[in-house]
Design an enzyme around this catalytic site. Structure first.
Site, mmCIF file in Angstrom:
data_model
loop_
_atom_site.group_PDB
_atom_site.id
_atom_site.type_symbol
_atom_site.label_atom_id
_atom_site.label_comp_id
_atom_site.label_asym_id
_atom_site.label_seq_id
_atom_site.Cartn_x
_atom_site.Cartn_y
_atom_site.Cartn_z
ATOM 1 C CB VAL A 60 40.343 61.724 57.151
ATOM 2 C CG1 VAL A 60 40.295 62.962 58.038
ATOM 3 C CG2 VAL A 60 38.958 61.405 56.604
ATOM 4 C CB CYS A 61 45.495 60.342 58.004
ATOM 5 S SG CYS A 61 44.550 59.285 59.123
ATOM 6 N N PRO A 62 45.949 62.347 55.557
ATOM 7 C CG PRO A 62 45.845 61.782 53.285
ATOM 8 C CD PRO A 62 45.444 61.304 54.654
#
Length: 195
Positions: A60-62
């Site tokens: 999810v982070c990128p």
């Protein structure tokens, strides 16, 4: 430490970061040329968007980091600086940026809070020892004006962060779903009309 909230002063910091911009265009003579110091004094008198993510090399982070990157010019147009922070070290940040297509040209610094001091001071260090998925909008007086924390499995809405910044900078009363260019609420007129 408790989660920072509206009106709190944002903590001071002095951290190492991977430089913003296209990594392939950095005039690097040695590995340290890809890194910079980022301090709270660097952006005194400016709006700041400071967002935290749990871990590099995740899923999810990128998507969120890239979304902040795509809107970076919009934030810059509003005299706001974006800083992304996690507890990973600067070398991990560098490798992730170098390997992930959506992060290679990220225009803002990826900050390493390896000692977890800023993450803890903001109240977003979770039981796993990593940052919660949190966003802070900090005004030119270093005062927190917006806080958002979502579950680790749910990405934030970067367009909403920009919308809230616009509303805060309008210095007016802004209705639900207000967008830049929409009329604001004139409380005086509403009160006068009610009498």
């Amino acid at each position: 430490m408790a989660l920072l909230t509206i009106g709190d002063q944002f903590p001071e910091y002095d951290l190492t970061a991977v430089v913003g911009g296209d990594l392939s265009k950095v005039d690097a003579k040695q590995p340290d040329d890809y890194f910079t110091r980022v301090t709270s004094k660097d952006y005194e008198g400016k709006w700041r968007i400071i967002f935290f993510w749990p871990k590099d090399f995740t899923f999810v982070c990128p998507t969120e980091i890239a979304a902040f990157g795509k809107l970076n010019e919009d934030f810059e147009d509003r005299d706001a600086k974006v800083l992304g922070v996690s507890v990973d070290n600067e070398f991990v940040h560098f490798q992730w940026r170098a390997q992930h297509e959506d992060l290679k040209t990220l225009p803002f610094p990826m900050v390493s809070d390896l000692k977890r001091e800023l993450t803890a001071a903001c109240g977003v260090l979770n039981a796993d020892g990593v940052a919660d998925r949190a966003t802070f909008i900090v005004d030119p007086n270093n005062e927190v004006q917006f806080v958002s924390v979502t579950a680790g499995s749910v990405g934030r809405n970067v367009d909403e962060v920009l919308r809230v910044l616009d509303a805060l900078q309008s210095d007016e009363l802004c209705a639900c779903n207000w967008k830049k260019g929409d009329p604001t609420i004139n409380a005086g007129e509403l009160l006068a009309g009610a009498v």
